[in-house]
Write a protein that holds these residues in place. Structure first.
Motif, mmCIF file in Angstrom:
data_model
loop_
_atom_site.group_PDB
_atom_site.id
_atom_site.type_symbol
_atom_site.label_atom_id
_atom_site.label_comp_id
_atom_site.label_asym_id
_atom_site.label_seq_id
_atom_site.Cartn_x
_atom_site.Cartn_y
_atom_site.Cartn_z
ATOM 1 N N PRO A 130 0.807 -1.227 0.000
ATOM 2 C CA PRO A 130 0.000 0.000 0.000
ATOM 3 C C PRO A 130 0.838 1.273 0.000
ATOM 4 O O PRO A 130 0.467 2.272 -0.619
ATOM 5 C CB PRO A 130 -0.825 -0.125 1.284
ATOM 6 N N HIS A 131 1.986 1.243 0.687
ATOM 7 C CA HIS A 131 2.861 2.416 0.718
ATOM 8 C C HIS A 131 3.419 2.714 -0.668
ATOM 9 O O HIS A 131 3.361 3.865 -1.128
ATOM 10 C CB HIS A 131 3.999 2.170 1.701
ATOM 11 N N VAL A 132 3.940 1.703 -1.343
ATOM 12 C CA VAL A 132 4.501 1.913 -2.687
ATOM 13 C C VAL A 132 3.408 2.345 -3.655
ATOM 14 O O VAL A 132 3.600 3.258 -4.474
ATOM 15 C CB VAL A 132 5.201 0.638 -3.180
ATOM 16 N N ASP A 133 2.245 1.724 -3.552
ATOM 17 C CA ASP A 133 1.132 2.085 -4.434
ATOM 18 C C ASP A 133 0.705 3.539 -4.248
ATOM 19 O O ASP A 133 0.205 4.173 -5.186
ATOM 20 C CB ASP A 133 -0.078 1.185 -4.173
ATOM 21 N N SER A 134 0.922 4.067 -3.038
ATOM 22 C CA SER A 134 0.477 5.426 -2.737
ATOM 23 C C SER A 134 1.436 6.499 -3.241
ATOM 24 O O SER A 134 1.033 7.666 -3.392
ATOM 25 C CB SER A 134 0.283 5.595 -1.232
ATOM 26 N N ILE A 135 2.688 6.136 -3.501
ATOM 27 C CA ILE A 135 3.662 7.167 -3.884
ATOM 28 C C ILE A 135 4.105 7.086 -5.340
ATOM 29 O O ILE A 135 4.690 8.040 -5.862
ATOM 30 C CB ILE A 135 4.901 7.137 -2.965
ATOM 31 N N TYR A 136 3.834 5.964 -6.009
ATOM 32 C CA TYR A 136 4.226 5.834 -7.409
ATOM 33 C C TYR A 136 3.058 5.361 -8.263
ATOM 34 O O TYR A 136 2.092 4.774 -7.759
ATOM 35 C CB TYR A 136 5.405 4.863 -7.554
ATOM 36 N N SER A 137 3.161 5.637 -9.545
ATOM 37 C CA SER A 137 2.137 5.213 -10.496
ATOM 38 C C SER A 137 2.449 3.783 -10.921
ATOM 39 O O SER A 137 3.317 3.543 -11.762
ATOM 40 C CB SER A 137 2.138 6.146 -11.715
ATOM 41 N N VAL A 138 1.748 2.843 -10.321
ATOM 42 C CA VAL A 138 2.083 1.433 -10.497
ATOM 43 C C VAL A 138 0.925 0.674 -11.125
ATOM 44 O O VAL A 138 -0.239 1.032 -10.979
ATOM 45 C CB VAL A 138 2.474 0.767 -9.161
ATOM 46 N N ASP A 139 1.278 -0.388 -11.823
ATOM 47 C CA ASP A 139 0.303 -1.343 -12.332
ATOM 48 C C ASP A 139 0.044 -2.350 -11.222
ATOM 49 O O ASP A 139 0.863 -3.241 -10.984
ATOM 50 C CB ASP A 139 0.855 -2.018 -13.587
ATOM 51 N N THR A 140 -1.075 -2.222 -10.551
ATOM 52 C CA THR A 140 -1.327 -3.020 -9.352
ATOM 53 C C THR A 140 -1.601 -4.488 -9.651
ATOM 54 O O THR A 140 -1.668 -5.303 -8.725
ATOM 55 C CB THR A 140 -2.514 -2.443 -8.559
ATOM 56 N N VAL A 141 -1.756 -4.846 -10.919
ATOM 57 C CA VAL A 141 -1.944 -6.258 -11.273
ATOM 58 C C VAL A 141 -0.669 -6.865 -11.842
ATOM 59 O O VAL A 141 -0.679 -7.991 -12.326
ATOM 60 C CB VAL A 141 -3.115 -6.446 -12.262
ATOM 61 N N SER A 142 0.433 -6.129 -11.799
ATOM 62 C CA SER A 142 1.695 -6.647 -12.335
ATOM 63 C C SER A 142 2.814 -6.504 -11.313
ATOM 64 O O SER A 142 3.857 -5.911 -11.577
ATOM 65 C CB SER A 142 2.068 -5.928 -13.639
ATOM 66 N N ARG A 143 2.590 -7.046 -10.128
ATOM 67 C CA ARG A 143 3.622 -7.056 -9.094
ATOM 68 C C ARG A 143 4.437 -8.337 -9.203
ATOM 69 O O ARG A 143 3.895 -9.415 -9.420
ATOM 70 C CB ARG A 143 3.015 -6.997 -7.706
ATOM 71 N N ILE A 144 5.749 -8.210 -8.997
ATOM 72 C CA ILE A 144 6.655 -9.354 -9.058
ATOM 73 C C ILE A 144 7.461 -9.405 -7.761
ATOM 74 O O ILE A 144 7.930 -8.375 -7.271
ATOM 75 C CB ILE A 144 7.602 -9.243 -10.261
ATOM 76 N N LEU A 145 7.622 -10.599 -7.229
ATOM 77 C CA LEU A 145 8.437 -10.816 -6.027
ATOM 78 C C LEU A 145 9.586 -11.732 -6.387
ATOM 79 O O LEU A 145 9.375 -12.788 -6.993
ATOM 80 C CB LEU A 145 7.593 -11.454 -4.928
ATOM 81 N N MET A 146 10.813 -11.331 -6.023
ATOM 82 C CA MET A 146 11.946 -12.218 -6.283
ATOM 83 C C MET A 146 12.933 -12.200 -5.124
ATOM 84 O O MET A 146 13.143 -11.197 -4.462
ATOM 85 C CB MET A 146 12.625 -11.904 -7.603
ATOM 86 N N GLY A 147 13.509 -13.388 -4.874
ATOM 87 C CA GLY A 147 14.456 -13.529 -3.784
ATOM 88 C C GLY A 147 15.367 -14.720 -4.003
ATOM 89 O O GLY A 147 15.071 -15.615 -4.803
ATOM 90 N N HIS A 148 16.477 -14.737 -3.276
ATOM 91 C CA HIS A 148 17.513 -15.752 -3.440
ATOM 92 C C HIS A 148 17.753 -16.489 -2.131
ATOM 93 O O HIS A 148 17.758 -15.892 -1.050
ATOM 94 C CB HIS A 148 18.814 -15.081 -3.898
ATOM 95 N N SER A 149 17.941 -17.800 -2.202
ATOM 96 C CA SER A 149 18.265 -18.642 -1.046
ATOM 97 C C SER A 149 17.125 -18.598 -0.029
ATOM 98 O O SER A 149 16.012 -19.019 -0.340
ATOM 99 C CB SER A 149 19.606 -18.208 -0.449
#
Length: 272
Positions: A130-149
């Motif tokens: 919600p914080h990121v969505d509130s400060i930038y113009s984002v496509d709320t249906v195209s979120r990606i999560l990535m991580g290692h190990s």
């Protein structure tokens, strides 16, 4: 008991095997305070050079942002310049010294304070996004999560929290996921997911290095095969083994190849 001890030893080796990448400056830094976790998280943003509020951008959430944000900002810029991905926003989440607490679940009884990924997932869902969505113009249906190990473990953990065919993220990229944690706890979550849902509307990319431990590789392949066999109509998935890559060196190729695979599944646009 001996097998479990081997798992702990392997995980501790993996936990300290990452190093920082120093490449290009990030766009912005800030700190977000989480009431859910009761901790502060540094955030590192990389935005397109021509960012505008008139467009909506896919958002990539990157775990271990203390280590990987600058390098991945460079890689994303190169991919965009080569017309392999659309413009997007990168958000690196720091506080990597707490990754055992935030990325893993459940508690193991041996490492005090570890195993609270449930709280970190709530932080993502109820505070960070919600914080990121509130400060930038984002496509709320195209979120990606990535991580290692351990971060890769959390990527799969987050996917398996899904309660309906539309997960919190539309793309999941897991590099060398620590699927051995707590004797394969994730496999139980995967089975529970299959009992709840008949479909998943998202993509999943898993990458491993050919020179990683046999346990890591076998378990990652098994997870991939299990999900394939569920035959979720809306799930697009890929497993890739990177030749001659070890645990640490598999991270960036997984992220970059995973972004090409994922973004081109999610974003319909003319890249050429």
């Amino acid at each position: 008991m001996k097998v479990k001890t081997v798992f702990y030893t392997l995980f501790m080796i993996l936990l300290v095997s990452c190093s920082k990448y120093d490449d290009i400056p990030i766009t912005k830094e800030e700190t977000i305070s989480s009431q859910i976790v009761n901790d502060d998280y540094p955030l590192y943003y990389y935005l397109p050079d021509n960012y505008t509020e008139e467009k909506q951008y896919p958002v990539i959430y990157l775990l271990d942002g203390d280590w990987h944000t600058e390098r991945m900002a460079h890689e994303i810029n190169e991919l965009k310049n080569n017309n392999e991905i659309p413009e997007c926003i990168l958000v690196g989440i720091g506080n990597s010294d707490k990754r055992g607490r935030d990325y893993l679940y459940p508690e193991d009884g041996c490492n005090e304070g570890w195993g609270h990924a449930d709280k970190f997932y709530e932080f993502f869902r109820d505070e960070l996004i919600p914080h990121v969505d509130s400060i930038y113009s984002v496509d709320t249906v195209s979120r990606i999560l990535m991580g290692h190990s351990a971060g890769g473990f959390f990527v799969l953990y987050a996917l398996f929290q899904t309660e309906n065919p539309n997960p919190l993220f539309k793309g999941y990229i897991a590099a060398s996921p620590s699927t051995f944690w707590e004797e394969g706890y994730l496999f139980g979550l995967e089975e529970n997911l299959s009992n709840r849902l008949a479909d998943l509307q998202c993509s999943l990319y898993i990458g491993m290095g050919s020179d990683e431990s046999l346990t890591m590789v076998v378990l990652a392949e098994e997870m991939h095969e299990r999900l394939l066999n569920r035959a979720y109509p809306g799930l697009k998935q890929k497993y890739q083994n990177f030749h001659k890559a070890g645990h640490e060196s598999a991270a960036i190729p997984t992220f970059t190849n995973g972004l090409v695979f994922t973004l081109n599944k999610l974003v319909k646009c003319d890249l050429h």
